[in-house]
Design a protein around this motif. Structure first.
Motif, PDB file in Angstrom:
ATOM      1  N   SER A   1      25.257  24.318  -7.784  1.00 52.13           N
ATOM      2  CA  SER A   1      24.684  23.146  -8.447  1.00 52.13           C
ATOM      3  C   SER A   1      25.357  22.980  -9.795  1.00 52.13           C
ATOM      4  O   SER A   1      25.481  23.945 -10.555  1.00 52.13           O
ATOM      5  CB  SER A   1      23.170  23.328  -8.628  1.00 52.13           C
ATOM      6  OG  SER A   1      22.609  22.245  -9.340  1.00 52.13           O
TER       7      SER A   1
ATOM      8  N   ASN B   1      22.640  14.481  -2.061  1.00 55.60           N
ATOM      9  CA  ASN B   1      23.078  15.152  -3.271  1.00 55.60           C
ATOM     10  C   ASN B   1      24.020  14.225  -4.014  1.00 55.60           C
ATOM     11  O   ASN B   1      25.100  13.915  -3.521  1.00 55.60           O
ATOM     12  CB  ASN B   1      23.767  16.476  -2.913  1.00 55.60           C
ATOM     13  CG  ASN B   1      24.230  17.246  -4.141  1.00 55.60           C
ATOM     14  OD1 ASN B   1      25.288  16.979  -4.676  1.00 55.60           O
ATOM     15  ND2 ASN B   1      23.417  18.196  -4.573  1.00 55.60           N
TER      16      ASN B   1
ATOM     17  N   THR C   1      20.454  21.645  -2.959  1.00 52.94           N
ATOM     18  CA  THR C   1      21.763  22.309  -3.022  1.00 52.94           C
ATOM     19  C   THR C   1      22.224  22.635  -1.605  1.00 52.94           C
ATOM     20  O   THR C   1      21.394  22.803  -0.693  1.00 52.94           O
ATOM     21  CB  THR C   1      21.694  23.611  -3.834  1.00 52.94           C
ATOM     22  OG1 THR C   1      20.707  24.477  -3.244  1.00 52.94           O
ATOM     23  CG2 THR C   1      21.327  23.332  -5.277  1.00 52.94           C
TER      24      THR C   1
END
Length: 317
Positions: free
Chosen positions: A64, A114, A54
């Motif tokens: 998240s 991510n 995150t």
């Protein structure tokens, strides 16, 4: 595309989504008393340098989305790549390539990894980066990952299972697996793939969120804030699009706009409001597709388990 070009893409591309860079250590060579490639790989990686799942700074710090449970993480990618490398090395050793030494996965991690792109999902969100780089990515995000391929000749032929050095599918009388050592590893491990339903949820929730009244309202507040600073934009994606992001560096104007953009997001609570709406949308989507999403996750977990077994067996040798 040549088979070797396809191979370099495995290491040079972002493994599945966001970039995983590996060091190009070359193939083969070295003194007889050097540790094995498996031992080197097991000891060379500093996981404390791996990117957080995150964001750790800015307005998206700690955020998240629900769908991230079903997306591929950096640890997943590196573990799978390491298992694949171990299988490659073991297979090549059977044919006499004892020092076959592909790059070590995870040794040069990216600054961020991510699948939901949280740090920039809602546009620029980090005041410090905006003040220095505008809408440009920081330099560590811009470098092209190094590439690697096996040495031309017998090593390449055995690794890929194709080449004049092979005779009737054999090398020095030993049968080469179909697709070479690379093909054998693929069959043993399987592919670590992003699930289709997870990918769709990740994208469609953003599209749907843009139509939500709460998001439209906070956009209006953000636009009003930007107007007080001398800028006219009706949504937070447009400022970045008004600059040439392929230019080597951000202009002074770009930095000023990006700085105002992030400040107005903070003042209006744009990201927190937008994130809340998208979170609600994803929860609904996940509930509706839970069976399919769980099946995709189970399939990925099977591949992860296979990778873990390979790594464990390698560490016991």
């Amino acid at each position: 595309m040549h088979k070797r070009q396809a191979l370099t893409g495995f290491f040079a591309a972002a493994a599945l989504v966001a970039g995983v860079a590996v060091s190009a250590t070359g193939g083969g060579g070295g003194a007889p008393d050097e540790p094995s490639p498996q031992t080197v790989a097991a000891n060379a990686v500093d996981e404390s340098k791996w990117p957080s799942p995150t964001p750790e700074r800015g307005l998206t710090k700690g955020l998240s989305l629900p769908v991230e449970k079903y997306l591929v993480g950096y640890t997943d990618v590196v573990q799978w790549q390491r298992a694949q490398r171990d299988l490659w090395v073991s297979c090549m050793a059977r044919f006499g390539f004892e020092k076959f030494n592909p790059p070590i996965p995870g040794i040069n991690p990216p600054a961020e990894f991510n699948d939901a792109n949280m740090s920039r999902r809602y546009g620029a969100s980090d005041a410090t980066q905006a003040a220095e780089y505008g809408y440009h990515l920081p330099p560590e995000h811009m470098d092209e990952p190094p590439t690697w391929e096996p040495a031309a000749g017998p090593e390449d032929a055995v690794f890929l299972g194709d080449g004049p050095e092979l005779s009737g599918g054999t090398y020095k009388g030993v049968t080469v697996p179909e697709g070479g050592c690379r093909g054998e590893a693929e069959r043993q491990l399987g592919h670590l793939a992003q699930g289709e339903n997870a990918s769709k949820a990740n994208a469609s929730s953003m599209t749907e969120s843009l139509q939500r009244p709460a998001v439209q309202n906070v956009f209006a507040r953000w636009a009003a804030c930007m107007k007080t600073k001398g800028y006219t934009f009706d949504d937070p994606y447009k400022p970045a699009g008004s600059f040439n992001l392929s230019a080597p560096m951000a202009s002074t104007e770009e930095i000023e706009v990006a700085t105002a953009d992030v400040a107005c997001k903070g003042e209006t609570g744009l990201i927190s409001a937008w994130y809340a709406e998208e979170t609600a949308i994803q929860k609904q989507q996940i509930a509706a597709k839970k069976t399919s999403l769980d099946a995709e996750l189970a399939e990925r977990n099977t591949v992860k388990a296979a990778a873990q077994r390979v790594i464990s067996e390698g560490s016991d040798k």
